[in-house]
Write a protein that holds these residues in place. Structure first.
Motif, PDB file in Angstrom:
ATOM      1  N   TYR A   1      34.926  37.375  33.228  1.00 47.55           N
ATOM      2  CA  TYR A   1      33.489  37.245  33.443  1.00 47.55           C
ATOM      3  C   TYR A   1      32.767  38.470  32.881  1.00 47.55           C
ATOM      4  N   PRO A   2      31.529  38.300  32.405  1.00 47.40           N
ATOM      5  CA  PRO A   2      30.795  39.439  31.836  1.00 47.40           C
ATOM      6  C   PRO A   2      30.320  40.403  32.906  1.00 47.40           C
TER       7      PRO A   2
ATOM      8  N   ARG B   1      40.542  39.330  41.782  1.00 46.29           N
ATOM      9  CA  ARG B   1      40.972  40.181  40.668  1.00 46.29           C
ATOM     10  C   ARG B   1      39.999  40.012  39.506  1.00 46.29           C
ATOM     11  N   THR B   2      39.036  40.927  39.417  1.00 48.89           N
ATOM     12  CA  THR B   2      38.056  40.877  38.331  1.00 48.89           C
ATOM     13  C   THR B   2      38.589  41.513  37.055  1.00 48.89           C
ATOM     14  N   GLY B   3      39.584  42.407  37.203  1.00 47.06           N
ATOM     15  CA  GLY B   3      40.068  43.170  36.063  1.00 47.06           C
ATOM     16  C   GLY B   3      39.232  44.402  35.775  1.00 47.06           C
ATOM     17  N   TRP B   4      38.205  44.617  36.613  1.00 49.35           N
ATOM     18  CA  TRP B   4      37.282  45.728  36.338  1.00 49.35           C
ATOM     19  C   TRP B   4      37.892  47.091  36.648  1.00 49.35           C
ATOM     20  N   GLU B   5      39.070  47.110  37.254  1.00 49.47           N
ATOM     21  CA  GLU B   5      39.682  48.404  37.558  1.00 49.47           C
ATOM     22  C   GLU B   5      39.992  49.210  36.298  1.00 49.47           C
ATOM     23  N   VAL B   6      40.041  48.549  35.132  1.00 52.70           N
ATOM     24  CA  VAL B   6      40.303  49.289  33.884  1.00 52.70           C
ATOM     25  C   VAL B   6      39.169  50.249  33.568  1.00 52.70           C
TER      26      VAL B   6
ATOM     27  N   VAL C   1      35.164  29.313  41.466  1.00 51.04           N
ATOM     28  CA  VAL C   1      36.343  30.159  41.216  1.00 51.04           C
ATOM     29  C   VAL C   1      37.464  29.860  42.210  1.00 51.04           C
ATOM     30  N   LEU C   2      37.152  29.136  43.282  1.00 52.35           N
ATOM     31  CA  LEU C   2      38.170  28.806  44.287  1.00 52.35           C
ATOM     32  C   LEU C   2      38.959  27.554  43.909  1.00 52.35           C
ATOM     33  N   ALA C   3      38.519  26.846  42.878  1.00 54.70           N
ATOM     34  CA  ALA C   3      39.175  25.599  42.493  1.00 54.70           C
ATOM     35  C   ALA C   3      40.635  25.862  42.127  1.00 54.70           C
ATOM     36  N   GLY C   4      41.513  25.045  42.660  1.00 58.68           N
ATOM     37  CA  GLY C   4      42.934  25.170  42.361  1.00 58.68           C
ATOM     38  C   GLY C   4      43.692  26.083  43.300  1.00 58.68           C
ATOM     39  N   TYR C   5      42.984  26.748  44.194  1.00 59.68           N
ATOM     40  CA  TYR C   5      43.634  27.638  45.163  1.00 59.68           C
ATOM     41  C   TYR C   5      43.580  27.004  46.554  1.00 59.68           C
ATOM     42  N   LYS C   6      44.679  27.054  47.279  1.00 60.24           N
ATOM     43  CA  LYS C   6      44.740  26.510  48.634  1.00 60.24           C
ATOM     44  C   LYS C   6      44.514  27.640  49.632  1.00 60.24           C
ATOM     45  N   LEU C   7      43.339  27.640  50.210  1.00 49.24           N
ATOM     46  CA  LEU C   7      42.987  28.668  51.187  1.00 49.24           C
ATOM     47  C   LEU C   7      43.088  28.093  52.589  1.00 49.24           C
ATOM     48  N   ARG C   8      43.691  28.858  53.467  1.00 49.68           N
ATOM     49  CA  ARG C   8      43.828  28.453  54.860  1.00 49.68           C
ATOM     50  C   ARG C   8      43.104  29.438  55.764  1.00 49.68           C
ATOM     51  N   PRO C   9      42.681  28.982  56.935  1.00 43.84           N
ATOM     52  CA  PRO C   9      42.071  29.915  57.894  1.00 43.84           C
ATOM     53  C   PRO C   9      43.005  31.090  58.182  1.00 43.84           C
TER      54      PRO C   9
END
Length: 213
Positions: free
Chosen positions: A80-81, A105-110, A90-98
């Motif tokens: 992302y810019p 992980r934005t990758g901005w740590e670089v 961005v949550l699509a495809g991830y199974k989140l549970r209570p």
């Protein structure tokens, strides 16, 4: 294998704009050595308690240990810019549970120690609300803030902390964790009485005995 997701504390390290600078000053009392520490409660990798946003909210010392350790997952939002708002897609495809910890992980740590670090992507209000609806216990990000640092605002902080969802900021080394894998995520803040936040050691390791289906 255990992964350390924490920034080392050292003098002159980056801090959120306007926060107190970090200073670690060695003091010698032969034969003993101690250090004098000066820093804000949100220095380095740190935990935000609800009191950070709400004066009468839960403080660091009110958080029970069971809230600080549990299953977690990494969500990749790389590419992302600068200063991009992250939405619920961005949550699509991830199974989140209570009760899960969700680490973005934005990758901005670089950009750590560079001006660009302050222009990280951030969690928009709609995404924060989606996380509230999924009843996660903790939200983390590899950036200064879950909200925009350059534009200010507090929508993500307000929505998450109002719902007693803890926040961890300035994570690092999230690239070492596999996407879609359930980890045990532990966050151990300094036990500051009445604390609005505290520097924390954040660790992750592969969870065992957890059904990801």
């Amino acid at each position: 294998m255990m992964y350390d997701l924490s920034r080392p504390i050292l003098s002159g390290m980056p801090v959120y704009p306007g926060d107190p600078p970090v200073q670690v000053k060695p003091l010698s009392f032969p034969p003993w050595q101690i250090s004098e520490l000066h820093m804000g409660s949100h220095s380095g990798t740190h935990l935000d308690a609800p009191r950070h946003r709400f004066a009468t909210g839960v403080g660091i010392d009110d958080i029970t240990p069971d809230r600080l350790i549990g299953p977690g997952i990494v969500i990749d939002v790389g590419g992302y810019p600068a200063n991009a708002e992250l939405g619920p897609s961005v949550l699509a495809g991830y199974k989140l549970r209570p009760g899960m910890a969700v680490l973005f992980r934005t990758g901005w740590e670089v950009y750590w120690e560079r001006d660009e670090y302050a222009r990280h992507p951030y969690i928009g209000a709609a995404l924060a609300e989606a996380l509230v609806q999924r009843e996660v216990r903790l939200v983390g990000i590899d950036a200064f803030s879950v909200d925009s640092t350059v534009a200010g605002g507090d929508a993500a902080h307000t929505l998450l902390l109002r719902n007693n969802i803890l926040i961890v900021e300035n994570l690092c080394h999230l690239a070492n964790l596999e996407l879609g894998v359930i980890y045990t995520v532990a966050c151990f803040p300094l036990l500051i009485v009445g604390g609005d936040g505290a520097p924390a050691r954040v660790l992750a390791w592969r969870a065992t005995g957890f059904d990801p289906s």
